[in-house]
Design a protein around this motif. Structure first.
Motif, PDB file in Angstrom:
ATOM      1  N   PHE A 279       7.963   1.649   2.927  1.00 48.32           N
ATOM      2  CA  PHE A 279       8.816   0.914   1.996  1.00 48.32           C
ATOM      3  C   PHE A 279      10.151   0.472   2.247  1.00 48.32           C
ATOM      4  CE2 PHE A 279       5.711   3.018  -1.229  1.00 48.32           C
ATOM      5  CZ  PHE A 279       5.211   1.911  -1.546  1.00 48.32           C
ATOM      6  N   LEU A 280      10.733   1.310   3.222  1.00 42.62           N
ATOM      7  CA  LEU A 280      12.098   1.090   3.945  1.00 42.62           C
ATOM      8  C   LEU A 280      12.208  -0.376   4.360  1.00 42.62           C
ATOM      9  CD1 LEU A 280      12.877   4.691   5.138  1.00 42.62           C
ATOM     10  CD2 LEU A 280      13.695   3.677   3.132  1.00 42.62           C
ATOM     11  N   ALA A 281      11.121  -1.083   4.731  1.00 43.25           N
ATOM     12  CA  ALA A 281      11.106  -2.290   5.051  1.00 43.25           C
ATOM     13  C   ALA A 281      11.939  -3.321   4.139  1.00 43.25           C
ATOM     14  CB  ALA A 281       9.720  -2.880   5.648  1.00 43.25           C
ATOM     15  N   VAL A 282      11.674  -3.222   2.779  1.00 41.11           N
ATOM     16  CA  VAL A 282      12.287  -3.796   1.880  1.00 41.11           C
ATOM     17  C   VAL A 282      13.891  -3.713   1.869  1.00 41.11           C
ATOM     18  CG1 VAL A 282      12.278  -4.322  -0.747  1.00 41.11           C
ATOM     19  CG2 VAL A 282      10.222  -3.548   0.569  1.00 41.11           C
ATOM     20  N   PRO A 283      14.706  -4.594   1.648  1.00 43.96           N
ATOM     21  CA  PRO A 283      16.065  -4.514   1.534  1.00 43.96           C
ATOM     22  C   PRO A 283      16.452  -3.228   0.641  1.00 43.96           C
ATOM     23  CG  PRO A 283      15.749  -6.665   1.277  1.00 43.96           C
ATOM     24  CD  PRO A 283      14.130  -6.055   1.280  1.00 43.96           C
ATOM     25  N   GLN A 284      17.324  -2.273   1.110  1.00 49.85           N
ATOM     26  CA  GLN A 284      17.504  -1.120   0.623  1.00 49.85           C
ATOM     27  C   GLN A 284      18.257  -1.542  -0.917  1.00 49.85           C
ATOM     28  OE1 GLN A 284      20.373   0.701   3.406  1.00 49.85           O
ATOM     29  NE2 GLN A 284      22.072   0.596   1.923  1.00 49.85           N
ATOM     30  N   GLU A 285      19.015  -2.541  -1.134  1.00 51.57           N
ATOM     31  CA  GLU A 285      19.532  -2.870  -2.603  1.00 51.57           C
ATOM     32  C   GLU A 285      18.561  -2.901  -3.372  1.00 51.57           C
ATOM     33  OE1 GLU A 285      22.560  -4.937   0.505  1.00 51.57           O
ATOM     34  OE2 GLU A 285      20.209  -4.641   0.391  1.00 51.57           O
ATOM     35  N   CYS A 286      17.242  -3.393  -3.217  1.00 50.49           N
ATOM     36  CA  CYS A 286      16.220  -3.537  -4.055  1.00 50.49           C
ATOM     37  C   CYS A 286      15.618  -2.203  -4.319  1.00 50.49           C
ATOM     38  CB  CYS A 286      15.125  -4.326  -3.317  1.00 50.49           C
ATOM     39  SG  CYS A 286      15.679  -6.140  -2.967  1.00 50.49           S
ATOM     40  N   THR A 308      17.447   6.396   2.936  1.00 49.67           N
ATOM     41  CA  THR A 308      16.241   7.359   3.428  1.00 49.67           C
ATOM     42  C   THR A 308      15.182   7.084   2.624  1.00 49.67           C
ATOM     43  OG1 THR A 308      16.965   9.166   2.601  1.00 49.67           O
ATOM     44  CG2 THR A 308      17.915   8.703   4.558  1.00 49.67           C
ATOM     45  N   ASN A 309      14.118   7.768   2.750  1.00 47.40           N
ATOM     46  CA  ASN A 309      12.928   7.783   1.895  1.00 47.40           C
ATOM     47  C   ASN A 309      12.905   9.058   0.979  1.00 47.40           C
ATOM     48  OD1 ASN A 309      12.144   9.784   4.058  1.00 47.40           O
ATOM     49  ND2 ASN A 309       9.943   9.354   3.772  1.00 47.40           N
ATOM     50  N   LYS A 310      13.854   9.723   0.755  1.00 52.52           N
ATOM     51  CA  LYS A 310      14.238  10.664  -0.215  1.00 52.52           C
ATOM     52  C   LYS A 310      15.070  10.354  -1.357  1.00 52.52           C
ATOM     53  CE  LYS A 310      13.585  14.438   3.359  1.00 52.52           C
ATOM     54  NZ  LYS A 310      13.056  13.425   4.518  1.00 52.52           N
ATOM     55  N   PHE A 311      14.851  11.027  -2.502  1.00 53.18           N
ATOM     56  CA  PHE A 311      15.733  10.989  -3.543  1.00 53.18           C
ATOM     57  C   PHE A 311      15.793  12.103  -4.561  1.00 53.18           C
ATOM     58  CE2 PHE A 311      11.186   9.623  -4.456  1.00 53.18           C
ATOM     59  CZ  PHE A 311      10.962  10.477  -5.794  1.00 53.18           C
ATOM     60  N   LEU A 312      16.837  12.281  -5.307  1.00 52.51           N
ATOM     61  CA  LEU A 312      16.966  13.304  -6.121  1.00 52.51           C
ATOM     62  C   LEU A 312      16.712  12.843  -7.519  1.00 52.51           C
ATOM     63  CD1 LEU A 312      20.301  14.606  -4.840  1.00 52.51           C
ATOM     64  CD2 LEU A 312      17.907  15.349  -4.110  1.00 52.51           C
ATOM     65  N   ILE A 313      16.050  13.908  -8.221  1.00 50.00           N
ATOM     66  CA  ILE A 313      15.522  13.563  -9.709  1.00 50.00           C
ATOM     67  C   ILE A 313      16.240  14.615 -10.447  1.00 50.00           C
ATOM     68  CG2 ILE A 313      13.368  14.000 -11.202  1.00 50.00           C
ATOM     69  CD1 ILE A 313      11.958  13.948  -8.268  1.00 50.00           C
TER      70      ILE A 313
END
Length: 702
Positions: A279-286, A308-313
Motif C-alpha cells: 500500500f505504500l506505493a500509494v501517495p502517503q497523503e492519501c 511507514t506501514n505502522k500506525f498507532l491505535i
C-alpha cells in the motif's frame, strides 16, 4: 457561614467528540459565573472542568452554603405619585409596600432622591442571600441553557410521557457540597452522590462519591476513567510518543486528531498496528488521510518524514491480550487502504488534460458558470500577470499549469477525499512526466490556505495562486457576493489575506489596481468595474490594516501609510519602518501637527490649489526662509523616495521643522491680497506634497 468545595456532574450517553472540550469548558465556566453573581462563590473561587465521552463535570472551590444578606435600595415610584399633598402614602404606594412585605409603617423611612427628572422614593431593604440549593439550581439551569450544543436531541424520560431536549440522553446527576448532597434536579434527574465509571472496565458500579474533592481520584481508581480532558490528552500524547519511540518512529502531529481521540476514550490504551507494504506505493497523503479521517489512527513516520506501514491505535479498553483488538483494527483499515490504492491506479489511466472537459459539468456558481469556465479565467489572468512581470516563458508555464490546476477535482481520489485537491493533481502531473515547476504549481495554487501556511514553492505556483484568488474575489464581488458581518461563506477574507501575502512575500511587483484590472478582463459578464475596483481596494486594505496591527505596528503607523493607498504592497513594510524611524525624531511631533494644519488649510481653500511658488511674491522673511529650505529639502526627499529609501526621504524632512514653525508664527496665509494668498497656499501645497509621499504624516499627530 460554612464554605466547602462543590462538585456537579451530568452523566450522559456518548457526547459528540468534536464538541466535547468546548462543552466541558462552557458548562463549568457558566456554573462558576452564575454562582459568583449570586454571591455563593468567593471572588477567588476557581473551577476545574472535567469532560469525558460520558460526562460533563465541574469542581469549584470555596462555595458558601448560603450567600450573605445584601442591603439594597428598592426604587418605588415618583414621590408625587406615592405621597399626597399632606405627605401621606397613597393607595398606590401602600400596594407597592405590601408587595415588598411591609406596610405604611415604612413610609417615614423612605428616602427621597432626584433621578435627574423628578423626586423618587426608595426603600432600603435587607435581601436574604440565596441558599446553595436555590443558587445551584439556577446556575445549573443557566449552564444547561447556555451550552453550545451543535445539535439537540429530544428523548423521553422514564415515565414514558415527558420529554426533554439535550445534546445526548442524560442518566445521572451529582451535586456535592463537600460530602453533602445538594437536592437539585435537571433533565428529569434528581441529584445524588453516585456516578458510573468505564462502560466495561470499572471496578465498582455504581461509584459512591465520598465528597466533591475525591471525584477525579475515585473515577480513576474505581471507575477506570481519566475524567479531565487535558489529563487524558496528555496521557494519550505520552503513550503515543512511547509506542512510536520503541519503533524508532514518530507519530504524525495533528492536534485536532489528538483532541478528537481524547473525546472518544475514557481510558486510553495505545496499541501498534501495521498493514502490508504494497500500500505504500500509494501517495502517503492519501494513506495518512484515510487512516486519520476514517479510523482515527496515528500514522507513523520515519526520520525523513516518510510514511511507514505502522500506525498507532488509541483503544478505550486494556485487555491482557490485545492481539484481538489490534487484529480487528488491522482488518478494518485494509479495505480503506485498498480503496485508496484502487482510486490511485484508476485515476492514472487518464491524463489531466483529458479531464478538463469534465470540469464543464461541475457548477462553480450559478451566476459565474462552471469550473471549466473558471479555469479559463484563471488561466487568462495567470498569463496576463506573467506578461506584466515581463517573462514570456513564465506566461506559457503559468497558462498551462492554470489550465490543469482543477483537473483533479473530477478524479476518483479527490471525489472521495476533497482535502487532497491539488496534491493529487501534482502526483498525476508527475506521473505524466510534466515539468516539476508545473506539477508543484498545480498543488501549490491553493496556498496560502490559512494563516501561517507556506507560500507556493516556485514562481509559476505564485502566479497561479494569485490568479486563482483574484478570480475568486473579482468574480464574487462583481455579482454582489460580499462578506457581511461575520458571514463569509466563500472565505473571501482568507483569499484577500492570501493575495496580500503573495504580493508582499513572493516578489510579484505589480500594483494592486493593475492586477485587479487584469482580472476584470478575464470576465465576460457586464458589471460596474469602477465600483468593484473601489470595493475591492477597501476590502483588501482593511485586511492589510488588521494584519499589520497584528504584526506589531501601531494603529497610527498603519493609518499613516495606508491612508495613501500605496498600490505596490511589497513596499508597505519599508514605508512602515520608515514612519517608525521618523516618529522617533525630535522634530516628528511638530512636523506631524504642522502637516495636519496644512492639510486643513488646503481643504478649506475656496478653489483648487496648485503646488506652484512665485518667488517674487514671497514678502515675509518667514515665508522666504521656508521656500528656501523647501527648495533644498524637496529634491533630496524626492530622490530618496524614487530610490526606495523611504527612511532617508522622511528623515530629510526634519530640516523643515524650524522654518515651518516660524511660518505659522509670522505669516498670515489668508492675506487680503488674492495673489499673496494664492502664492502662500501654493507654498503650503508644495510643502504638503513633499511631506506626504511615504505616508500621511498628519495621522501621526496626537
Amino acid at each position: 457561614m460554612s464554605s466547602k468545595n462543590l462538585l456537579v456532574e451530568l452523566f450522559v450517553e456518548e457526547l459528540p467528540p468534536k464538541a466535547l472540550n468546548k462543552l466541558g469548558e462552557a458548562f463549568s465556566s457558566a456554573l462558576l459565573d452564575s454562582l459568583k453573581a449570586q454571591g455563593l462563590a468567593a471572588a477567588g473561587s476557581t473551577v476545574t472542568a472535567y469532560a469525558s465521552p460520558r460526562r460533563l463535570a465541574a469542581h469549584i472551590n470555596d462555595i458558601a452554603a448560603k450567600a450573605a444578606d445584601k442591603q439594597v435600595a428598592q426604587k418605588l415610584m415618583p414621590a408625587s405619585v406615592g405621597l399626597d399633598a399632606s405627605g401621606n402614602a397613597t393607595p398606590a404606594l401602600l400596594k407597592k409596600l405590601s408587595a415588598l412585605g411591609t406596610d405604611a409603617s415604612a413610609v417615614p423611612q423612605l428616602k427621597h432622591e432626584n433621578d435627574g427628572k423628578t423626586d423618587v422614593l426608595f426603600l432600603d431593604q435587607t435581601v436574604a442571600g440565596a441558599t446553595l440549593t436555590e443558587g445551584l439550581q439556577k446556575a445549573l439551569d443557566d449552564a444547561i441553557a447556555k451550552l453550545p450544543i451543535p445539535k439537540v436531541m429530544t428523548y423521553q424520560l422514564q415515565d414514558g410521557w415527558s420529554s426533554v431536549n439535550f445534546v445526548r440522553p442524560a442518566h445521572g446527576l451529582v451535586a456535592l457540597h463537600g460530602s453533602d448532597i445538594i437536592h437539585i434536579s435537571a433533565l428529569g434527574l434528581t441529584a445524588g452522590n453516585q456516578t458510573q465509571g468505564h462502560r466495561f472496565e470499572a471496578k465498582v458500579s455504581p461509584i459512591v462519591l465520598r465528597d466533591a474533592d475525591s471525584y477525579a481520584e475515585q473515577l480513576q481508581e474505581d471507575g477506570a476513567v481519566i475524567a479531565g480532558f487535558a489529563a487524558r490528552r496528555a496521557e494519550i500524547s505520552r503513550q503515543l510518543g512511547l509506542a512510536a519511540g520503541k519503533q524508532n518512529l514518530k507519530p504524525i502531529e495533528d492536534p485536532a486528531l489528538l483532541d478528537e481521540v481524547t473525546a472518544l476514550v475514557e481510558r486510553p490504551n495505545v496499541l501498534l498496528g501495521q498493514f502490508e507494504d504494497e500500500f505504500l506505493a500509494v501517495p502517503q497523503e492519501c494513506l495518512i488521510l484515510t487512516m486519520k479521517a476514517n479510523q482515527k489512527y496515528f500514522p507513523l513516520l520515519d526520520a525523513d518524514g516518510k510514511l511507514t506501514n505502522k500506525f498507532l491505535i488509541v483503544s478505550n479498553i486494556s485487555p491482557v491480550d490485545a492481539s484481538a483488538v489490534i487484529g480487528g483494527n488491522e482488518r478494518v483499515v485494509r479495505p480503506r487502504l485498498a480503496d485508496a490504492k484502487f482510486f490511485f491506479e484508476q485515476d492514472r489511466k487518464k491524463t489531466l488534460e483529458s479531464r478538463i472537459a469534465g470540469l464543464d459539468k461541475v457548477v462553480y456558481h450559478n451566476r459565474l458558470g462552471s469550473q471549466g469556465e473558471r479555469v479559463t479565467r484563471v488561466s487568462t489572468i495567470a498569463r496576463l500577470i506573467a506578461e506584466a512581470i515581463g517573462n514570456q516563458a513564465l506566461a506559457q508555464q503559468a497558462s498551462q499549469a492554470a489550465r490543469l490546476s482543477k483537473a483533479d477535482l473530477v478524479t476518483d481520489m479527490v471525489g472521495e477525499f476533497p482535502e487532497l485537491q491539488g496534491i493529487m493533481g501534482r502526483y498525476y502531473a508527475q506521473h505524466e512526466g510534466l515539468d516539476n515547476d508545473i506539477a508543484y504549481a498545480i498543488e501549490d495554487h491553493y496556498k496560502p490556505r490559512f494563516a501561517g501556511d507556506e507560500l507556493p514553492r516556485n514562481q509559476v505556483g505564485a502566479v497561479i495562486a494569485l490568479a486563482d484568488k483574484l478570480e475568486t474575489l473579482v468574480g464574487l464581488f462583481s455579482i454582489g457576493e460580499k462578506p457581511t458581518g461575520e458571514k463569509d461563506p466563500f472565505a473571501l477574507r482568507r483569499h484577500a489575506i492570501g493575495i496580500l501575502r503573495l504580493l508582499t512575500e513572493s516578489g510579484i511587483a505589480i500594483p494592486l489596481d493593475q492586477l485587479l484590472q487584469l482580472a476584470f478582463s478575464a470576465f465576460q459578464h457586464t458589471f460596474d468595474q469602477q465600483a468593484v475596483l473601489l470595493a475591492l481596494n477597501e476590502f483588501i486594505f482593511d485586511r492589510l490594516a488588521g494584519n499589520l496591527r497584528d504584526n506589531g505596528y501601531s494603529a497610527q503607523e498603519v493609518d499613516a501609510v495606508l491612508a495613501l493607498k500605496p498600490q505596490l504592497l511589497a513596499e508597505i513594510p519599508k514605508r512602515l519602518e520608515a514612519v517608525r524611524a521618523f516618529a522617533s525624531l525630535p522634530e516628528a511631533e511638530s512636523l506631524a501637527a504642522a502637516n495636519k494644519r496644512v492639510g486643513n488649510i488646503l481643504k478649506k481653500a475656496e478653489s483648487s490649489v496648485s503646488a506652484n511658488i512665485d518667488n517674487t511674491l514671497l514678502q515675509e522673511e518667514a515665508e522666504q526662509a521656508l521656500a528656501q529650505v523647501l527648495a533644498n529639502v524637496k529634491p533630496a526627499a524626492d530622490a530618496a523616495f524614487e530610490a526606495g529609501d523611504y527612511a532617508k526621504s522622511l528623515q530629510t524632512l526634519a530640516a523643515l521643522r524650524t522654518p515651518v514653525d516660524a511660518f505659522f508664527d509670522n505669516v498670515m496665509v489668508n492675506a487680503d491680497d488674492p495673489a499673496l494668498k494664492a502664492n502662500r497656499l501654493g507654498l503650503l501645497a508644495t510643502l504638503h506634497q513633499a511631506m506626504n509621499q511615504v505616508a500621511d504624516l498628519s495621522r501621526l499627530a496626537a
